[in-house]
Design a protein around this motif. Structure first.
Motif, mmCIF file in Angstrom:
data_model
loop_
_atom_site.group_PDB
_atom_site.id
_atom_site.type_symbol
_atom_site.label_atom_id
_atom_site.label_comp_id
_atom_site.label_asym_id
_atom_site.label_seq_id
_atom_site.Cartn_x
_atom_site.Cartn_y
_atom_site.Cartn_z
ATOM 1 N N THR A 78 0.830 -1.208 0.000
ATOM 2 C CA THR A 78 0.000 0.000 0.000
ATOM 3 C C THR A 78 0.863 1.255 0.000
ATOM 4 O OG1 THR A 78 -1.735 -1.197 1.200
ATOM 5 C CG2 THR A 78 -1.889 1.205 1.178
ATOM 6 N N ASP A 79 1.974 1.227 0.716
ATOM 7 C CA ASP A 79 2.889 2.370 0.718
ATOM 8 C C ASP A 79 3.495 2.599 -0.666
ATOM 9 O OD1 ASP A 79 2.569 2.833 3.491
ATOM 10 O OD2 ASP A 79 4.035 1.272 3.946
ATOM 11 N N ILE A 80 3.786 1.520 -1.385
ATOM 12 C CA ILE A 80 4.335 1.639 -2.736
ATOM 13 C C ILE A 80 3.311 2.305 -3.654
ATOM 14 C CG2 ILE A 80 5.134 0.337 -4.750
ATOM 15 C CD1 ILE A 80 6.216 -1.768 -2.748
ATOM 16 N N VAL A 81 2.055 1.884 -3.538
ATOM 17 C CA VAL A 81 0.986 2.505 -4.318
ATOM 18 C C VAL A 81 0.912 3.997 -4.005
ATOM 19 C CG1 VAL A 81 -1.514 2.620 -4.678
ATOM 20 C CG2 VAL A 81 -0.377 0.390 -4.508
ATOM 21 N N GLU A 103 -9.570 -9.726 -1.901
ATOM 22 C CA GLU A 103 -10.853 -9.623 -1.198
ATOM 23 C C GLU A 103 -10.741 -8.739 0.042
ATOM 24 O OE1 GLU A 103 -14.291 -12.510 0.810
ATOM 25 O OE2 GLU A 103 -12.385 -13.370 0.135
ATOM 26 N N GLN A 104 -9.638 -8.873 0.770
ATOM 27 C CA GLN A 104 -9.472 -8.127 2.018
ATOM 28 C C GLN A 104 -8.975 -6.699 1.795
ATOM 29 O OE1 GLN A 104 -8.107 -11.210 1.489
ATOM 30 N NE2 GLN A 104 -9.596 -12.384 2.688
ATOM 31 N N HIS A 105 -8.278 -6.435 0.687
ATOM 32 C CA HIS A 105 -7.559 -5.170 0.568
ATOM 33 C C HIS A 105 -7.948 -4.308 -0.625
ATOM 34 C CE1 HIS A 105 -4.717 -6.225 3.776
ATOM 35 N NE2 HIS A 105 -4.719 -7.449 3.279
ATOM 36 N N ALA A 106 -8.907 -4.702 -1.436
ATOM 37 C CA ALA A 106 -9.252 -3.944 -2.644
ATOM 38 C C ALA A 106 -9.555 -2.483 -2.333
ATOM 39 C CB ALA A 106 -10.436 -4.604 -3.359
ATOM 40 N N LYS A 107 -10.381 -2.239 -1.332
ATOM 41 C CA LYS A 107 -10.765 -0.857 -0.990
ATOM 42 C C LYS A 107 -9.562 -0.072 -0.465
ATOM 43 C CE LYS A 107 -14.047 2.281 -0.330
ATOM 44 N NZ LYS A 107 -13.299 3.371 0.307
ATOM 45 N N GLU A 108 -8.732 -0.693 0.351
ATOM 46 C CA GLU A 108 -7.533 -0.039 0.879
ATOM 47 C C GLU A 108 -6.601 0.399 -0.244
ATOM 48 O OE1 GLU A 108 -3.446 -1.590 3.000
ATOM 49 O OE2 GLU A 108 -5.335 -2.541 3.601
ATOM 50 N N TRP A 109 -6.401 -0.478 -1.213
ATOM 51 C CA TRP A 109 -5.495 -0.149 -2.322
ATOM 52 C C TRP A 109 -6.094 0.933 -3.202
ATOM 53 C CZ3 TRP A 109 -4.836 -6.046 -3.544
ATOM 54 C CH2 TRP A 109 -4.044 -6.611 -2.536
ATOM 55 N N TYR A 110 -7.407 0.879 -3.404
ATOM 56 C CA TYR A 110 -8.057 1.917 -4.198
ATOM 57 C C TYR A 110 -7.914 3.277 -3.518
ATOM 58 C CZ TYR A 110 -11.574 4.482 -6.827
ATOM 59 O OH TYR A 110 -12.218 5.417 -7.600
ATOM 60 N N ASP A 111 -8.137 3.289 -2.226
ATOM 61 C CA ASP A 111 -8.025 4.549 -1.486
ATOM 62 C C ASP A 111 -6.602 5.102 -1.512
ATOM 63 O OD1 ASP A 111 -10.701 4.433 -0.884
ATOM 64 O OD2 ASP A 111 -10.427 3.649 1.154
ATOM 65 N N ALA A 112 -5.606 4.224 -1.664
ATOM 66 C CA ALA A 112 -4.210 4.666 -1.718
ATOM 67 C C ALA A 112 -3.838 5.238 -3.084
ATOM 68 C CB ALA A 112 -3.285 3.501 -1.379
ATOM 69 N N ILE A 145 -12.295 -10.397 -7.021
ATOM 70 C CA ILE A 145 -12.679 -9.663 -8.225
ATOM 71 C C ILE A 145 -13.962 -8.876 -7.974
ATOM 72 C CG2 ILE A 145 -13.471 -9.931 -10.608
ATOM 73 C CD1 ILE A 145 -11.543 -12.387 -10.729
ATOM 74 N N ASP A 146 -14.921 -9.490 -7.298
ATOM 75 C CA ASP A 146 -16.152 -8.779 -6.933
ATOM 76 C C ASP A 146 -15.837 -7.580 -6.035
ATOM 77 O OD1 ASP A 146 -17.742 -10.535 -8.361
ATOM 78 O OD2 ASP A 146 -18.178 -11.813 -6.627
ATOM 79 N N ALA A 147 -14.908 -7.754 -5.107
ATOM 80 C CA ALA A 147 -14.526 -6.661 -4.207
ATOM 81 C C ALA A 147 -13.882 -5.516 -4.980
ATOM 82 C CB ALA A 147 -13.575 -7.173 -3.126
ATOM 83 N N ALA A 148 -13.084 -5.845 -6.006
ATOM 84 C CA ALA A 148 -12.449 -4.810 -6.828
ATOM 85 C C ALA A 148 -13.498 -4.024 -7.611
ATOM 86 C CB ALA A 148 -11.431 -5.441 -7.771
ATOM 87 N N LEU A 149 -14.476 -4.721 -8.166
ATOM 88 C CA LEU A 149 -15.548 -4.041 -8.885
ATOM 89 C C LEU A 149 -16.337 -3.127 -7.948
ATOM 90 C CD1 LEU A 149 -16.784 -7.036 -11.077
ATOM 91 C CD2 LEU A 149 -15.669 -4.961 -11.919
ATOM 92 N N GLU A 150 -16.595 -3.600 -6.744
ATOM 93 C CA GLU A 150 -17.330 -2.796 -5.765
ATOM 94 C C GLU A 150 -16.520 -1.597 -5.286
ATOM 95 O OE1 GLU A 150 -18.410 -5.459 -2.647
ATOM 96 O OE2 GLU A 150 -19.654 -6.722 -3.952
#
Length: 326
Positions: A78-81, A103-112, A145-150
């Motif tokens: 996430t820091d690299i992103v 599944e666990q981190h899609a939203k975290e990575w998007y927010d980064a 994949i569903d989490a990434a779309l969401e």
């Protein structure tokens, strides 16, 4: 500062930056025996990554794809992103992942700041998925994949390596999936590497055969934009998703090359194949080294070949694609 350009007029605005060559899957076409470290790995640290990104951004890089191995195995992924997102000259930040932590981190990575994501799914049959990857993770990857779309990613792509006698019967399943799902499905033609001649001869499936089938079924070729990679993309009025074909053995495949690669240990690779790479790490220690680093990048572009020569059976020194991020 002038943009990176080679002797054939190709301009390079896309960096594939590997951050680890470790992978937790054992895909038959890449790491069939699993990851085997050579001593204690010393992958690029955050300050080296920041200096690398800053230098490339100064010479025209607009898109960065964070690759591996499996890049999300790094605890500081996430820091690299975030480092890439903080550079205002970088317009697109993407990653390629096996989906293990998605599944666990899609939203975290998007927010980064991550905006595009490619997930490797070589079969929609859970048993074949396990046979190819060596991991019984099909359901969790699909939930990812569903989490990434969401989470709202601009583009979710699915990568599938075509393998004769294994997943070549999966095309109807894939087509059914993208009929109502807005994802880009990309079929990648198997490439021969230094360790894989027998495997290649047994499982290579020509991408042109898939292209002909798609065209017969009414799929239309999409004219590429300047920022597109090597995929030939197709769309169909009855489908929400698109299909892309990456065919490295096709004529003039290298003519549109717009990308450079840096390995997880700081080596510049002008091509996925054919050469050992040039060390950049000695010039990644301090921001004051940037002019010298940029000078080295321009100098190396003069050495870039016109083609990868795969069609001549020359696989170069690349033993497996995980070593420099595919």
């Amino acid at each position: 500062m002038s943009q990176l350009q080679d002797n054939f007029g190709r301009r390079f605005h896309y960096l594939r930056m590997s951050v680890t060559d470790v992978c937790n899957f054992k895909c038959t076409y890449c790491l069939p025996d699993g990851y085997k470290p050579e001593g204690k790995p010393k992958f690029l640290a955050l300050h080296e990554i920041e200096n690398l990104i800053s230098a490339f951004a100064e010479v025209g890089t607009e898109k960065i794809r964070i690759t591996g191995g499996e890049p999300t195995l790094r605890k500081d992924f996430t820091d690299i992103v975030r480092i890439a997102a903080d550079n205002d000259k970088i317009n697109t930040i993407a990653t390629t992942t096996n989906g293990y932590r998605l599944e666990q981190h899609a939203k975290e990575w998007y927010d980064a700041g991550l905006r595009r994501i490619n997930v490797s799914v070589d079969s929609l049959d859970p048993k074949m998925f396990y046979q190819i990857t060596g991991e019984n993770k099909f359901d969790s990857v699909m939930r990812g994949i569903d989490a990434a779309l969401e989470a709202g990613f601009e583009r979710v792509k699915i990568n599938a390596v075509l393998l004769k006698g294994m997943n070549d019967q999966d095309l109807p399943r894939f087509l059914h999936w993208i009929k109502h799902t807005p994802i880009d499905l990309r079929f990648i033609e198997l490439m021969e590497t230094g360790l894989g001649r027998e495997y290649f001869q047994a499982h290579h499936l020509a991408g042109m055969d898939i292209k002909q089938q798609l065209e017969q079924d009414g799929w239309q070729f999409d004219q590429p934009s300047a920022s597109d990679g090597p995929a030939q993309n197709f769309s169909h009025e009855d489908y929400k998703g698109r299909i892309g074909l990456i065919m490295p053995y096709a004529k003039n495949f290298c003519a549109s090359c717009n990308r450079l690669r840096v390995s997880a240990k700081g080596k510049l690779h002008l091509c996925l194949f054919t050469e050992n790479g040039v060390d950049l790490r000695d010039l990644l220690q301090d921001a004051s080294q940037r002019p010298e680093l940029i000078e080295r990048l321009h100098g190396q572009l003069n050495q870039k070949k016109e083609t990868h020569y795969l069609h001549q059976g020359i696989t170069g020194v690349t033993q497996h694609l995980a070593s420099i991020g595919g």
